[in-house]
Design a protein around this motif. Structure first.
Motif, PDB file in Angstrom:
ATOM      1  N   GLU A   1       0.849  -1.192   0.000  1.00 45.99           N
ATOM      2  CA  GLU A   1       0.000   0.000   0.000  1.00 45.99           C
ATOM      3  C   GLU A   1       0.888   1.247   0.000  1.00 45.99           C
ATOM      4  N   PRO A   2       0.690   2.162  -0.935  1.00 46.84           N
ATOM      5  CA  PRO A   2       1.560   3.346  -1.012  1.00 46.84           C
ATOM      6  C   PRO A   2       1.596   4.175   0.267  1.00 46.84           C
ATOM      7  N   SER A   3       0.457   4.403   0.886  1.00 47.95           N
ATOM      8  CA  SER A   3       0.451   5.234   2.098  1.00 47.95           C
ATOM      9  C   SER A   3       1.171   4.536   3.246  1.00 47.95           C
ATOM     10  N   THR A   4       0.999   3.233   3.358  1.00 48.10           N
ATOM     11  CA  THR A   4       1.684   2.480   4.413  1.00 48.10           C
ATOM     12  C   THR A   4       3.186   2.461   4.172  1.00 48.10           C
ATOM     13  N   ALA A   5       3.588   2.290   2.920  1.00 46.09           N
ATOM     14  CA  ALA A   5       5.018   2.280   2.591  1.00 46.09           C
ATOM     15  C   ALA A   5       5.649   3.630   2.897  1.00 46.09           C
ATOM     16  N   GLU A   6       4.975   4.700   2.506  1.00 44.84           N
ATOM     17  CA  GLU A   6       5.502   6.031   2.808  1.00 44.84           C
ATOM     18  C   GLU A   6       5.589   6.255   4.314  1.00 44.84           C
ATOM     19  N   SER A   7       4.598   5.793   5.048  1.00 41.89           N
ATOM     20  CA  SER A   7       4.615   5.918   6.500  1.00 41.89           C
ATOM     21  C   SER A   7       5.795   5.147   7.093  1.00 41.89           C
TER      22      SER A   7
ATOM     23  N   THR B   1       9.252   1.096  -6.895  1.00 38.49           N
ATOM     24  CA  THR B   1      10.291   1.709  -6.077  1.00 38.49           C
ATOM     25  C   THR B   1       9.757   3.013  -5.513  1.00 38.49           C
ATOM     26  N   LEU B   2       9.955   3.198  -4.226  1.00 39.69           N
ATOM     27  CA  LEU B   2       9.632   4.457  -3.570  1.00 39.69           C
ATOM     28  C   LEU B   2      10.947   5.217  -3.404  1.00 39.69           C
ATOM     29  N   GLU B   3      11.091   6.297  -4.175  1.00 43.20           N
ATOM     30  CA  GLU B   3      12.294   7.114  -4.082  1.00 43.20           C
ATOM     31  C   GLU B   3      12.010   8.322  -3.207  1.00 43.20           C
ATOM     32  N   CYS B   4      12.938   8.604  -2.317  1.00 42.06           N
ATOM     33  CA  CYS B   4      12.783   9.750  -1.426  1.00 42.06           C
ATOM     34  C   CYS B   4      14.011  10.635  -1.541  1.00 42.06           C
ATOM     35  N   ARG B   5      13.760  11.911  -1.717  1.00 40.83           N
ATOM     36  CA  ARG B   5      14.819  12.912  -1.660  1.00 40.83           C
ATOM     37  C   ARG B   5      14.793  13.477  -0.253  1.00 40.83           C
ATOM     38  N   VAL B   6      15.877  13.332   0.466  1.00 43.12           N
ATOM     39  CA  VAL B   6      15.941  13.720   1.878  1.00 43.12           C
ATOM     40  C   VAL B   6      17.011  14.795   2.053  1.00 43.12           C
TER      41      VAL B   6
ATOM     42  N   GLY C   1      13.391   2.665  -1.874  1.00 47.27           N
ATOM     43  CA  GLY C   1      12.884   1.506  -1.141  1.00 47.27           C
ATOM     44  C   GLY C   1      12.148   0.587  -2.087  1.00 47.27           C
ATOM     45  N   LEU C   2      12.265  -0.692  -1.874  1.00 50.92           N
ATOM     46  CA  LEU C   2      11.703  -1.692  -2.772  1.00 50.92           C
ATOM     47  C   LEU C   2      10.343  -2.167  -2.283  1.00 50.92           C
ATOM     48  N   VAL C   3       9.377  -2.241  -3.219  1.00 51.57           N
ATOM     49  CA  VAL C   3       8.037  -2.732  -2.934  1.00 51.57           C
ATOM     50  C   VAL C   3       7.725  -3.792  -3.972  1.00 51.57           C
ATOM     51  N   SER C   4       7.324  -4.983  -3.529  1.00 46.58           N
ATOM     52  CA  SER C   4       6.948  -6.047  -4.459  1.00 46.58           C
ATOM     53  C   SER C   4       5.572  -6.565  -4.084  1.00 46.58           C
ATOM     54  N   ASN C   5       4.663  -6.580  -5.046  1.00 45.16           N
ATOM     55  CA  ASN C   5       3.321  -7.102  -4.815  1.00 45.16           C
ATOM     56  C   ASN C   5       3.264  -8.614  -4.993  1.00 45.16           C
TER      57      ASN C   5
END
Length: 181
Positions: A77-83, A116-121, A169-173
């Motif tokens: 879930e995108p929101s859970t992954a971002e959290s 992939t969830l990419e974050c610029r920090v 971050g890696l996400v696989s369904n």
């Protein structure tokens, strides 16, 4: 008669030489080539069998490592992954006493069931604090990696630094996960 006999022997010798040459071209050389190819294939197969044996010996460790990776993937879930990622940044920043000034997440589609969830920090702190932040990030089992890192100074003495990170971050369904952080 002697000359005729000699011609017959020379003709027979020439025919034998041509026959040996033809035998070499059409029988010996192809057989030698086939033998060499077969020997190379046998050597490759022996190497593959040896590698398979080594994998079987390490099966338990490899399965354990794979299970650890699957367990620590980001949620589908995108929101859970971002959290998850935001909580992890807070955890790492708290352990390192770093100030995070911004986190910009962005989703990138991948091949198949992978995203992939990419974050610029952007973070700020002393060199020791930023090094500790990176250490915490790298040792955490969460499936993230640092893609790019920028370090710059915020003051003239270099005591306050600014850190820019590109983290993915890696996400696989396709993979089922049992444990989640």
């Amino acid at each position: 008669m002697n000359g005729l006999r000699r011609q017959q022997w020379l003709a027979l010798g020439a025919a034998a030489a041509v026959g040996l040459l033809v035998l070499d071209w059409f029988v010996v050389t192809p057989l030698t080539r086939a033998w060499k190819v077969r020997s190379e294939r046998i050597a490759r197969l022996r190497s593959d069998v040896q590698q398979g044996r080594l994998l079987l010996q390490r099966e338990a460790a490899l399965r354990s490592r794979w299970q650890s990776m699957v367990t620590n993937l980001l949620a589908a879930e995108p929101s859970t992954a971002e959290s998850q990622v935001l909580r992890a940044f807070e955890r790492w920043a708290g352990a390192a006493q770093v100030t995070i000034t911004s986190v910009r997440p962005q989703w990138r589609p991948g091949a198949g069931n992978v995203q992939t969830l990419e974050c610029r920090v952007e973070a700020a702190g002393s060199l020791a604090a930023l090094a500790r932040f990176l250490y915490e990030l790298e040792r955490d089992p969460l499936a993230v990696k640092v893609d790019a890192l920028e370090l710059s100074t915020r003051d003239d003495t270099g005591s306050q630094l600014s850190l820019g990170l590109q983290v993915s971050g890696l996400v696989s369904n396709a993979v089922t996960r049992t444990n989640r952080r």
